[in-house]
Scaffold this active site. Structure first.
Site, PDB file in Angstrom:
ATOM      1  N   ARG A 115       9.709   6.975  -2.590  1.00 57.78           N
ATOM      2  CA  ARG A 115       9.926   7.922  -3.566  1.00 57.78           C
ATOM      3  C   ARG A 115      11.094   8.333  -3.669  1.00 57.78           C
ATOM      4  O   ARG A 115      11.580   8.762  -2.480  1.00 57.78           O
ATOM      5  CB  ARG A 115       8.814   9.035  -3.640  1.00 57.78           C
ATOM      6  CG  ARG A 115       7.347   8.533  -3.773  1.00 57.78           C
ATOM      7  CD  ARG A 115       6.431   9.356  -4.392  1.00 57.78           C
ATOM      8  NE  ARG A 115       4.996   8.908  -4.405  1.00 57.78           N
ATOM      9  CZ  ARG A 115       4.030   9.314  -3.351  1.00 57.78           C
ATOM     10  NH1 ARG A 115       4.547  10.292  -2.682  1.00 57.78           N
ATOM     11  NH2 ARG A 115       2.980   8.891  -3.479  1.00 57.78           N
ATOM     12  N   ARG A 164       0.702  -1.262   0.087  1.00 60.23           N
ATOM     13  CA  ARG A 164      -0.019   0.018   0.180  1.00 60.23           C
ATOM     14  C   ARG A 164       1.009   1.345  -0.100  1.00 60.23           C
ATOM     15  O   ARG A 164       0.452   2.384  -0.419  1.00 60.23           O
ATOM     16  CB  ARG A 164      -0.923   0.064   1.205  1.00 60.23           C
ATOM     17  CG  ARG A 164      -2.070  -1.036   1.317  1.00 60.23           C
ATOM     18  CD  ARG A 164      -2.635  -0.988   2.585  1.00 60.23           C
ATOM     19  NE  ARG A 164      -3.316   0.217   3.207  1.00 60.23           N
ATOM     20  CZ  ARG A 164      -4.532   0.709   2.705  1.00 60.23           C
ATOM     21  NH1 ARG A 164      -5.173  -0.057   2.008  1.00 60.23           N
ATOM     22  NH2 ARG A 164      -5.038   1.812   2.910  1.00 60.23           N
ATOM     23  N   GLU A 222      -4.902   7.049  18.790  1.00 64.07           N
ATOM     24  CA  GLU A 222      -5.464   5.807  18.013  1.00 64.07           C
ATOM     25  C   GLU A 222      -4.599   4.665  18.620  1.00 64.07           C
ATOM     26  O   GLU A 222      -3.365   4.598  18.414  1.00 64.07           O
ATOM     27  CB  GLU A 222      -5.435   6.210  16.375  1.00 64.07           C
ATOM     28  CG  GLU A 222      -6.023   4.921  16.033  1.00 64.07           C
ATOM     29  CD  GLU A 222      -6.158   5.188  14.526  1.00 64.07           C
ATOM     30  OE1 GLU A 222      -6.130   6.202  14.020  1.00 64.07           O
ATOM     31  OE2 GLU A 222      -5.968   4.318  13.711  1.00 64.07           O
ATOM     32  N   ASP A 251      -9.951  -0.073   0.248  1.00 67.31           N
ATOM     33  CA  ASP A 251     -10.273   1.164   0.534  1.00 67.31           C
ATOM     34  C   ASP A 251     -11.527   1.888  -0.090  1.00 67.31           C
ATOM     35  O   ASP A 251     -12.356   1.021  -0.875  1.00 67.31           O
ATOM     36  CB  ASP A 251      -9.189   2.060  -0.603  1.00 67.31           C
ATOM     37  CG  ASP A 251      -7.722   2.054   0.127  1.00 67.31           C
ATOM     38  OD1 ASP A 251      -7.730   1.811   1.516  1.00 67.31           O
ATOM     39  OD2 ASP A 251      -6.753   1.936  -0.744  1.00 67.31           O
ATOM     40  N   TYR A 261      -9.077  -5.935   3.117  1.00 68.01           N
ATOM     41  CA  TYR A 261      -8.605  -4.594   3.529  1.00 68.01           C
ATOM     42  C   TYR A 261      -8.859  -3.653   2.240  1.00 68.01           C
ATOM     43  O   TYR A 261      -7.969  -3.454   1.389  1.00 68.01           O
ATOM     44  CB  TYR A 261      -7.108  -4.486   3.671  1.00 68.01           C
ATOM     45  CG  TYR A 261      -6.421  -3.540   4.328  1.00 68.01           C
ATOM     46  CD1 TYR A 261      -7.059  -2.187   4.496  1.00 68.01           C
ATOM     47  CD2 TYR A 261      -5.140  -3.375   4.986  1.00 68.01           C
ATOM     48  CE1 TYR A 261      -6.440  -1.313   5.191  1.00 68.01           C
ATOM     49  CE2 TYR A 261      -4.362  -2.313   5.628  1.00 68.01           C
ATOM     50  CZ  TYR A 261      -5.376  -1.341   5.638  1.00 68.01           C
ATOM     51  OH  TYR A 261      -4.522  -0.261   6.438  1.00 68.01           O
ATOM     52  N   ARG A 267      -1.185   6.656  16.240  1.00 70.37           N
ATOM     53  CA  ARG A 267      -1.096   7.869  15.633  1.00 70.37           C
ATOM     54  C   ARG A 267      -1.956   8.662  16.303  1.00 70.37           C
ATOM     55  O   ARG A 267      -2.845   8.375  16.931  1.00 70.37           O
ATOM     56  CB  ARG A 267      -1.415   7.718  13.970  1.00 70.37           C
ATOM     57  CG  ARG A 267      -2.620   7.257  13.822  1.00 70.37           C
ATOM     58  CD  ARG A 267      -2.980   6.831  12.322  1.00 70.37           C
ATOM     59  NE  ARG A 267      -4.114   6.042  12.131  1.00 70.37           N
ATOM     60  CZ  ARG A 267      -4.565   5.678  10.810  1.00 70.37           C
ATOM     61  NH1 ARG A 267      -3.886   5.975   9.727  1.00 70.37           N
ATOM     62  NH2 ARG A 267      -6.024   5.034  10.657  1.00 70.37           N
ATOM     63  N   ARG A 317      -8.566  -6.401  13.575  1.00 70.33           N
ATOM     64  CA  ARG A 317      -8.267  -5.446  14.859  1.00 70.33           C
ATOM     65  C   ARG A 317      -9.371  -4.519  14.830  1.00 70.33           C
ATOM     66  O   ARG A 317     -10.014  -4.091  14.052  1.00 70.33           O
ATOM     67  CB  ARG A 317      -6.755  -4.777  14.079  1.00 70.33           C
ATOM     68  CG  ARG A 317      -5.761  -5.695  13.976  1.00 70.33           C
ATOM     69  CD  ARG A 317      -5.357  -6.214  14.940  1.00 70.33           C
ATOM     70  NE  ARG A 317      -4.483  -5.151  15.942  1.00 70.33           N
ATOM     71  CZ  ARG A 317      -3.922  -5.702  17.139  1.00 70.33           C
ATOM     72  NH1 ARG A 317      -4.307  -7.033  17.577  1.00 70.33           N
ATOM     73  NH2 ARG A 317      -3.269  -4.820  17.839  1.00 70.33           N
TER      74      ARG A 317
END
Ligand code: UDP
Length: 373
Positions: free
Chosen positions: A175, A171, A298, A348, A346, A277, A247
């Protein structure tokens, strides 16, 4: 036809809308007191900030039809997800990019130099990565893996990265330029008035009825010609083969006067920090002004039966159980399993919508041709 859709999240809203437009009566039920599933957004009572109640949701896609679809139901404003990570005593830019690499290693490399440098760190002896850790070591080498991925992933998934599929890391890009946009998709944005408003607009059709705080009961299916199930796949079968792992997340809310962290999402890579996070919600709506700020710390943990499931874990060893449930689902007549929970993937938001549009098209074709759905 009379259609029962279990769950008022994206999947069933999109399918229900298409079927309703084709003249079918859709009854959508949800056990929770609100629509929109885990995309649910609502204004914080104290600060007025638009909250991503179940954690950050940023809409991004390469699929022009899906982008047109969502824009038909909500006004999207430009939003780019720029995530930061605090790890080993410093703040870095994510996804790993040239700034991250140069800062982390204290260098001033240009793209090609950084590429060679990382290639020298990467473990190229791993030819075909079989799990998350191997994928990370092959991609970025041990130092970056340990700073950014290892601790975060252990906290997020509650297991060793060696037990997780390599696909989770796929995911995230690496770069060799200074592009810190988390997603590399043509279309990205945030619905101005939140996801719940968008899903309310999708559900706003005379042939759709929505009943909240209404758990599924088998006799409801008797009154329907077809059922779409977007609840947990194993839950449909009463967990008779065992439980698929999920989870769940706990959010610790706190407020702050002014700007708490200067960005929407700050990840914490260190294992010693117990949360993964911190989300500062007002940054998801940069076009709004709010004096106060509200944040979520979180925490991730294994979902118990009574918890809201968030992430399907898909442990390498869980595959066999999943295959048994998929076989059981295929054998059930009159029920289509959809969405992240219903297919235990999972997904999106954009993929969820794409699949829902395709499912609706297939079902409508079957109905038209008089074939079993
Ligand atoms: N990840 C990580 N460190 C980070 C961000 C992500 O190790 O700082 C890993 C982690 O295992 C996570 C996965 O990459 O579950 C996917 O990250 P993404 O940001 O897509 O997760 P989401 O926002 O869907 O929770």
């Amino acid at each position: 036809m009379r259609i029962l859709l279990v769950g008022a999240g994206l999947s069933c809203a999109v399918i229900g809308r298409r079927l309703a437009e084709a003249g079918h009566d859709c009854r959508i039920i949800d056990s929770r007191p609100h629509i929109a599933g885990n995309c649910h957004t609502e204004r914080d009572g104290e600060t007025g900030v638009q909250m991503h109640v179940y954690g950050p949701h940023i809409f991004h896609t390469d699929d022009a039809e899906v982008w047109d679809y969502v824009n038909g139901f909500a006004e999207f404003l430009p939003y780019q997800n720029r995530v930061k990570s605090t790890t080993q005593g410093a703040v870095y830019s994510l996804p790993i990019n040239l700034l991250t690499i140069n800062q982390f290693f204290g260098k001033t490399m240009r793209p090609d130099e950084a590429r060679d440098f990382i290639a020298a760190q990467a473990d190229l002896t791993i030819e075909d990565p079989q799990n998350f850790e191997e994928q990370a070591l092959r991609l970025v080498g041990r130092d970056l893996y340990e700073a950014f991925f290892k601790g975060y992933t252990e906290k997020q998934w509650g297991c060793s990265p060696t037990e997780l599929p390599a696909s989770i890391l796929k995911r995230l890009p690496v770069r060799f330029n200074y592009d810190d946009n988390y997603f590399f998709h043509r279309f990205q944005g945030m619905p101005k008035d939140g996801y719940t408003q968008m899903i309310a607009a999708i559900l706003d059709h005379p042939r759709i009825t929505v009943e909240l705080e209404t758990p599924y009961a088998p006799d409801m299916a008797d009154a329907a010609d077809h059922v779409f199930w977007s609840g947990p796949l194993d839950g449909y079968f009463g967990y008779e083969l065992g439980r698929l792992g999920y989870r769940t997340l706990d959010f610790e809310r706190f407020t702050h006067d002014g700007d708490y962290q200067g960005c929407a999402v700050m990840n914490y890579g260190d294992r010693e920090v117990p949360y993964t996070r911190i989300t500062e919600h007002k940054h998801f709506s940069p076009w709004e002004t709010h004096q106060g700020s509200v944040c979520y710390r979180e925490y991730s943990r294994a979902a118990q039966p009574e918890d809201t499931p968030y992430y399907p874990i898909r442990l390498v060893e869980e595959k066999a159980l999943l295959e048994d449930y998929i076989a059981a689902a295929e054998a059930v007549e009159g029920v289509t399993f959809v969405g992240r929970l219903g297919t235990y993937r999972y997904l999106d938001m954009d993929v969820t919508i794409r699949e829902a549009l395709d499912t609706a098209a297939t079902v409508l074709r079957c109905i038209d041709e008089g074939r079993p759905v």
